[in-house]
Design a protein around this motif. Structure first.
Motif, PDB file in Angstrom:
ATOM      1  N   ILE A   1     -32.917  26.770 -15.859  1.00  0.00           N
ATOM      2  CA  ILE A   1     -34.502  26.830 -16.117  1.00  0.00           C
ATOM      3  C   ILE A   1     -35.059  26.083 -17.381  1.00  0.00           C
ATOM      4  CG2 ILE A   1     -36.564  28.433 -16.222  1.00  0.00           C
ATOM      5  CD1 ILE A   1     -34.905  30.457 -14.578  1.00  0.00           C
ATOM      6  N   LYS A   2     -34.400  26.374 -18.248  1.00  0.00           N
ATOM      7  CA  LYS A   2     -34.771  25.625 -19.731  1.00  0.00           C
ATOM      8  C   LYS A   2     -34.673  24.182 -19.557  1.00  0.00           C
ATOM      9  CE  LYS A   2     -32.974  28.539 -23.027  1.00  0.00           C
ATOM     10  NZ  LYS A   2     -32.902  28.660 -24.512  1.00  0.00           N
ATOM     11  N   MET A   3     -33.839  23.694 -18.840  1.00  0.00           N
ATOM     12  CA  MET A   3     -33.964  21.930 -18.544  1.00  0.00           C
ATOM     13  C   MET A   3     -35.043  21.597 -17.894  1.00  0.00           C
ATOM     14  SD  MET A   3     -29.971  21.752 -17.453  1.00  0.00           S
ATOM     15  CE  MET A   3     -29.909  19.904 -16.875  1.00  0.00           C
ATOM     16  N   VAL A   4     -35.627  22.227 -17.030  1.00  0.00           N
ATOM     17  CA  VAL A   4     -37.044  22.121 -16.316  1.00  0.00           C
ATOM     18  C   VAL A   4     -38.291  22.239 -17.273  1.00  0.00           C
ATOM     19  CG1 VAL A   4     -38.333  22.764 -14.425  1.00  0.00           C
ATOM     20  CG2 VAL A   4     -36.019  22.412 -14.056  1.00  0.00           C
ATOM     21  N   GLU A   5     -37.930  23.614 -17.993  1.00  0.00           N
ATOM     22  CA  GLU A   5     -39.018  23.805 -19.013  1.00  0.00           C
ATOM     23  C   GLU A   5     -39.335  22.929 -20.175  1.00  0.00           C
ATOM     24  OE1 GLU A   5     -37.475  28.345 -19.810  1.00  0.00           O
ATOM     25  OE2 GLU A   5     -39.884  28.229 -20.197  1.00  0.00           O
ATOM     26  N   ARG A   6     -38.370  22.350 -20.587  1.00  0.00           N
ATOM     27  CA  ARG A   6     -38.280  21.380 -21.589  1.00  0.00           C
ATOM     28  C   ARG A   6     -39.034  20.094 -21.136  1.00  0.00           C
ATOM     29  NH1 ARG A   6     -32.176  22.297 -22.053  1.00  0.00           N
ATOM     30  NH2 ARG A   6     -32.236  24.320 -23.265  1.00  0.00           N
TER      31      ARG A   6
ATOM     32  N   ASN B   1     -48.288  28.736 -22.637  1.00  0.00           N
ATOM     33  CA  ASN B   1     -47.096  29.328 -22.949  1.00  0.00           C
ATOM     34  C   ASN B   1     -45.874  28.627 -21.911  1.00  0.00           C
ATOM     35  OD1 ASN B   1     -44.963  31.230 -23.438  1.00  0.00           O
ATOM     36  ND2 ASN B   1     -45.580  32.469 -21.579  1.00  0.00           N
ATOM     37  N   SER B   2     -44.878  28.678 -21.988  1.00  0.00           N
ATOM     38  CA  SER B   2     -43.705  28.113 -20.970  1.00  0.00           C
ATOM     39  C   SER B   2     -42.923  29.531 -20.569  1.00  0.00           C
ATOM     40  CB  SER B   2     -42.969  27.227 -21.447  1.00  0.00           C
ATOM     41  OG  SER B   2     -42.026  26.965 -20.385  1.00  0.00           O
ATOM     42  N   HIS B   3     -43.065  29.842 -19.359  1.00  0.00           N
ATOM     43  CA  HIS B   3     -42.271  30.982 -18.920  1.00  0.00           C
ATOM     44  C   HIS B   3     -41.320  30.640 -17.848  1.00  0.00           C
ATOM     45  CE1 HIS B   3     -42.170  35.512 -18.052  1.00  0.00           C
ATOM     46  NE2 HIS B   3     -41.922  35.058 -16.636  1.00  0.00           N
TER      47      HIS B   3
ATOM     48  N   LEU C   1     -28.180  30.605 -15.272  1.00  0.00           N
ATOM     49  CA  LEU C   1     -29.574  30.310 -14.554  1.00  0.00           C
ATOM     50  C   LEU C   1     -30.494  30.058 -15.564  1.00  0.00           C
ATOM     51  CD1 LEU C   1     -31.523  30.496 -12.287  1.00  0.00           C
ATOM     52  CD2 LEU C   1     -31.421  33.070 -12.460  1.00  0.00           C
ATOM     53  N   HIS C   2     -30.597  30.734 -16.653  1.00  0.00           N
ATOM     54  CA  HIS C   2     -31.673  30.550 -17.702  1.00  0.00           C
ATOM     55  C   HIS C   2     -31.572  29.146 -18.261  1.00  0.00           C
ATOM     56  CE1 HIS C   2     -34.298  32.424 -21.235  1.00  0.00           C
ATOM     57  NE2 HIS C   2     -34.767  31.434 -20.695  1.00  0.00           N
ATOM     58  N   GLU C   3     -30.353  28.566 -18.611  1.00  0.00           N
ATOM     59  CA  GLU C   3     -30.384  27.244 -19.121  1.00  0.00           C
ATOM     60  C   GLU C   3     -30.619  26.327 -18.056  1.00  0.00           C
ATOM     61  OE1 GLU C   3     -29.650  26.428 -21.861  1.00  0.00           O
ATOM     62  OE2 GLU C   3     -29.969  24.396 -21.364  1.00  0.00           O
TER      63      GLU C   3
ATOM     64  N   ASN D   1     -33.742  30.368 -30.493  1.00  0.00           N
ATOM     65  CA  ASN D   1     -32.992  29.068 -30.476  1.00  0.00           C
ATOM     66  C   ASN D   1     -34.133  27.769 -30.714  1.00  0.00           C
ATOM     67  OD1 ASN D   1     -31.865  26.406 -28.823  1.00  0.00           O
ATOM     68  ND2 ASN D   1     -30.145  27.477 -29.786  1.00  0.00           N
ATOM     69  N   GLY D   2     -35.264  27.752 -29.819  1.00  0.00           N
ATOM     70  CA  GLY D   2     -35.905  26.650 -30.320  1.00  0.00           C
ATOM     71  C   GLY D   2     -35.786  25.177 -29.522  1.00  0.00           C
ATOM     72  N   SER D   3     -35.147  25.322 -28.375  1.00  0.00           N
ATOM     73  CA  SER D   3     -34.837  24.115 -27.692  1.00  0.00           C
ATOM     74  C   SER D   3     -35.939  23.417 -26.920  1.00  0.00           C
ATOM     75  CB  SER D   3     -33.687  24.306 -26.490  1.00  0.00           C
ATOM     76  OG  SER D   3     -34.092  25.132 -25.575  1.00  0.00           O
ATOM     77  N   LEU D   4     -36.827  24.475 -26.592  1.00  0.00           N
ATOM     78  CA  LEU D   4     -38.104  23.936 -26.090  1.00  0.00           C
ATOM     79  C   LEU D   4     -38.977  23.205 -27.212  1.00  0.00           C
ATOM     80  CD1 LEU D   4     -37.545  25.685 -23.666  1.00  0.00           C
ATOM     81  CD2 LEU D   4     -39.909  26.275 -23.451  1.00  0.00           C
ATOM     82  N   LEU D   5     -38.977  23.494 -28.364  1.00  0.00           N
ATOM     83  CA  LEU D   5     -39.693  23.106 -29.715  1.00  0.00           C
ATOM     84  C   LEU D   5     -38.991  21.749 -29.636  1.00  0.00           C
ATOM     85  CD1 LEU D   5     -41.066  22.939 -32.359  1.00  0.00           C
ATOM     86  CD2 LEU D   5     -39.220  24.277 -33.432  1.00  0.00           C
TER      87      LEU D   5
HETATM   88  C1  GRF Z   1     -37.675  29.929 -22.674  1.00  0.00           C
HETATM   89  O1  GRF Z   1     -36.977  30.122 -21.529  1.00  0.00           O
HETATM   90  C2  GRF Z   1     -38.949  30.400 -22.469  1.00  0.00           C
HETATM   91  O2  GRF Z   1     -39.720  30.301 -21.367  1.00  0.00           O
HETATM   92  C3  GRF Z   1     -38.832  31.898 -22.942  1.00  0.00           C
HETATM   93  O3  GRF Z   1     -37.578  31.808 -23.853  1.00  0.00           O
HETATM   94  C4  GRF Z   1     -36.877  30.431 -23.774  1.00  0.00           C
HETATM   95  C5  GRF Z   1     -37.043  29.896 -25.049  1.00  0.00           C
HETATM   96  O4  GRF Z   1     -35.863  29.049 -25.261  1.00  0.00           O
HETATM   97  N1  GRF Z   1     -39.941  32.580 -23.320  1.00  0.00           N
HETATM   98  P1  GRF Z   1     -35.801  28.331 -26.608  1.00  0.00           P
HETATM   99  O5  GRF Z   1     -35.648  29.435 -27.624  1.00  0.00           O
HETATM  100  O6  GRF Z   1     -36.531  27.330 -26.557  1.00  0.00           O
HETATM  101  O7  GRF Z   1     -34.347  27.628 -26.463  1.00  0.00           O
END
Ligand code: GRF
Length: 192
Positions: free
Chosen positions: A166-171, A103-105, A162-164, A11-15
């Motif tokens: 976490i992703k809010m924090v990851e971004r 890497n973001s995990h 849960l993943h969503e 999806n690329g939301s971190l990007l």
């Molecule tokens: C993130 O949770 C990353 O840590 C994992 O895949 C997800 C990527 O999300 N490896 P997105 O594609 O950037 O939305």
């Protein structure tokens, strides 16, 4: 300004967070987005942002060539930093020894490494999990940790909810680490 290559598969939301950060264009430039999936939305996000995008379709039977191709492609942009942001392939070349690669995990490493970190945390019944940014090394999600933040697990959570969370924090966390590293005189210094 630092040159950053972003690796992404989905999806690329971190990007997108890295694209939208006010520091982009100031502290760092995303010189390319490289993906293993030609049709993923991350590629589309790069295109919409006017960033060079390259897809190198993964073929298991040609893993060695694919790894070399990935390495050559990334190095072709002469980056200061490589960011794996939702890139679902293990880098088996020595790319991470040539250019600092992070890497973001989606877990509190060393707990729940691997591709199913969120489902594994949920199945284990933990009360909290989290997000980690780490240097990539030859192992799986085993490199030196640069930042970590915990995220609560709620009783009614699904893998998706849960993943969503976490992703809010990851971004935010990933962007902060990228900015911090880009401001360092020697990006490798964070590894020592
Ligand atoms: C993130 O949770 C990353 O840590 C994992 O895949 C997800 C990527 O999300 N490896 P997105 O594609 O950037 O939305």
């Amino acid at each position: 300004m630092r040159k950053v290559v972003v690796l992404a598969s989905g999806n690329g939301s971190l990007l997108q967070a890295l694209i939208d950060a006010p520091e982009r264009g100031n502290q760092y430039e995303i010189v390319a987005v490289v993906s293993d999936k030609p049709k993923c939305f991350a590629i589309e996000r790069a295109r919409q942002a006017g960033i060079t995008e390259i897809a190198i379709s993964f073929q298991k039977s040609q893993d060695n060539q694919w790894q070399q191709h990935l390495k050559d492609t990334v190095l072709g942009f002469n980056p200061d930093l490589v960011v794996s942001a939702g890139f679902m392939r293990i880098i088996r070349s020595d790319l991470f020894e040539v250019v600092p690669t992070i890497n973001s995990h989606p877990s509190l490493l060393p707990n729940f490494p691997g591709a199913h970190a969120v489902a594994d945390a949920l199945a284990a019944g933990v009360e909290k999990t989290g997000a980690t940014v780490h240097f990539i090394d030859a192992g799986v999600d085993s490199g030196k940790i640069l930042a970590q933040q915990s995220v609560p697990v709620y009783p009614n959570d699904s893998v998706q909810s849960l993943h969503e969370r976490i992703k809010m924090v990851e971004r935010i966390q990933l962007t902060q680490v990228v900015v911090k590293l880009c401001l360092q005189e020697d990006i490798w210094a964070g590894l020592h």
